[in-house]
Design an enzyme around this catalytic site. Structure first.
Site, PDB file in Angstrom:
ATOM      1  N   HIS A 102      -1.363  -8.427  -8.523  1.00 44.90           N
ATOM      2  CA  HIS A 102      -1.626  -7.978  -7.149  1.00 44.90           C
ATOM      3  C   HIS A 102      -2.820  -8.718  -6.562  1.00 44.90           C
ATOM      4  CE1 HIS A 102      -3.640  -5.354 -10.058  1.00 44.90           C
ATOM      5  NE2 HIS A 102      -4.649  -5.324  -9.203  1.00 44.90           N
ATOM      6  N   HIS A 104      -5.946  -8.214  -3.847  1.00 49.83           N
ATOM      7  CA  HIS A 104      -6.753  -7.272  -3.077  1.00 49.83           C
ATOM      8  C   HIS A 104      -7.168  -7.947  -1.771  1.00 49.83           C
ATOM      9  CE1 HIS A 104      -7.873  -4.538  -6.535  1.00 49.83           C
ATOM     10  NE2 HIS A 104      -7.611  -5.638  -7.226  1.00 49.83           N
TER      11      HIS A 104
HETATM   12  P1  5GP Z   1      -7.161  -4.180 -10.599  1.00 47.23           P
HETATM   13  O1  5GP Z   1      -8.306  -3.564 -11.344  1.00 47.23           O
HETATM   14  O2  5GP Z   1      -5.919  -4.138 -11.470  1.00 47.23           O
HETATM   15  O3  5GP Z   1      -7.444  -5.536 -10.032  1.00 47.23           O
HETATM   16  O4  5GP Z   1      -6.894  -3.273  -9.331  1.00 47.23           O
HETATM   17  C1  5GP Z   1      -6.067  -2.164  -9.343  1.00 47.23           C
HETATM   18  C2  5GP Z   1      -6.284  -1.453  -8.031  1.00 47.23           C
HETATM   19  O5  5GP Z   1      -5.301  -0.464  -7.904  1.00 47.23           O
HETATM   20  C3  5GP Z   1      -7.645  -0.744  -7.924  1.00 47.23           C
HETATM   21  O6  5GP Z   1      -8.336  -1.207  -6.778  1.00 47.23           O
HETATM   22  C4  5GP Z   1      -7.286   0.727  -7.834  1.00 47.23           C
HETATM   23  O7  5GP Z   1      -8.121   1.415  -6.948  1.00 47.23           O
HETATM   24  C5  5GP Z   1      -5.857   0.693  -7.346  1.00 47.23           C
HETATM   25  N1  5GP Z   1      -5.027   1.798  -7.797  1.00 47.23           N
HETATM   26  C6  5GP Z   1      -5.002   2.354  -9.031  1.00 47.23           C
HETATM   27  N2  5GP Z   1      -4.072   3.319  -9.084  1.00 47.23           N
HETATM   28  C7  5GP Z   1      -3.493   3.366  -7.859  1.00 47.23           C
HETATM   29  C8  5GP Z   1      -2.460   4.175  -7.305  1.00 47.23           C
HETATM   30  O8  5GP Z   1      -1.864   5.041  -7.940  1.00 47.23           O
HETATM   31  N3  5GP Z   1      -2.135   3.922  -6.012  1.00 47.23           N
HETATM   32  C9  5GP Z   1      -2.776   2.974  -5.263  1.00 47.23           C
HETATM   33  N4  5GP Z   1      -2.383   2.848  -4.007  1.00 47.23           N
HETATM   34  N5  5GP Z   1      -3.756   2.209  -5.757  1.00 47.23           N
HETATM   35  C10 5GP Z   1      -4.103   2.399  -7.047  1.00 47.23           C
END
Ligand code: 5GP
Length: 137
Positions: A102, A104
């Site tokens: 993903h 951001h």
């Molecule tokens: P990563 O740490 O993998 O780069 O980012 C994962 C992102 O997903 C984080 O910013 C976190 O806040 C978001 N996130 C985690 N669980 C959920 C969820 O159930 N729904 C949504 N919309 N975002 C989520």
């Protein structure tokens, strides 16, 4: 790392978990981050199952970045922001917490970035931001 089809984003893609969506087509989904690091924090994910950007086929990566650009432009217009931090974490050692690739899109400065995935946002406020972004698309 093998792809876990029970990860949160895979479940959102299958409609098993809710999400505040701003854009969807046959290849990509964009939705609001549940623990935003700044107002308007949005995530863009390819529908292709891949853990990190490095696992994603190049054509899916190319298409996803086109949608990232489209959403970023809508965010600028809708939220009246100038700078957007575009962040992509590949691998748990980089801090990645959800094992589905993903991007951001965080409307802030790198110097003001909030804490990563730390605190639930106000869902009504997030929904209102999503409506503005959708209207600008
Ligand atoms: P990563 O740490 O993998 O780069 O980012 C994962 C992102 O997903 C984080 O910013 C976190 O806040 C978001 N996130 C985690 N669980 C959920 C969820 O159930 N729904 C949504 N919309 N975002 C989520």
């Amino acid at each position: 790392m093998a792809y876990d089809d029970q990860n949160i984003f895979a479940r959102i893609l299958r409609g098993e978990l809710p999400a505040i969506k701003v854009y969807e087509d046959d290849q990509v989904l964009a939705f609001m981050d549940i623990m935003p690091q700044a107002d308007g924090h949005t995530l863009v994910i390819p529908k292709t199952p891949a853990v990190t950007l490095l696992d994603l086929p190049a054509d899916a990566a190319a298409y996803t970045i086109q949608i990232v650009q489209k959403i970023a432009k809508a965010m600028q217009q809708a939220l009246g922001v100038d700078g957007i931090v575009l962040m992509q974490l590949s691998g748990t050692s980089a801090g990645q917490t959800v094992p589905h690739v993903h991007f951001h899109l965080i409307p802030t400065s790198v110097h003001q970035l909030g804490k990563h995935a730390a605190q639930m946002g106000d869902q009504d406020k997030i929904k209102a931001q999503a409506e503005k972004i959708k209207a600008a698309l």
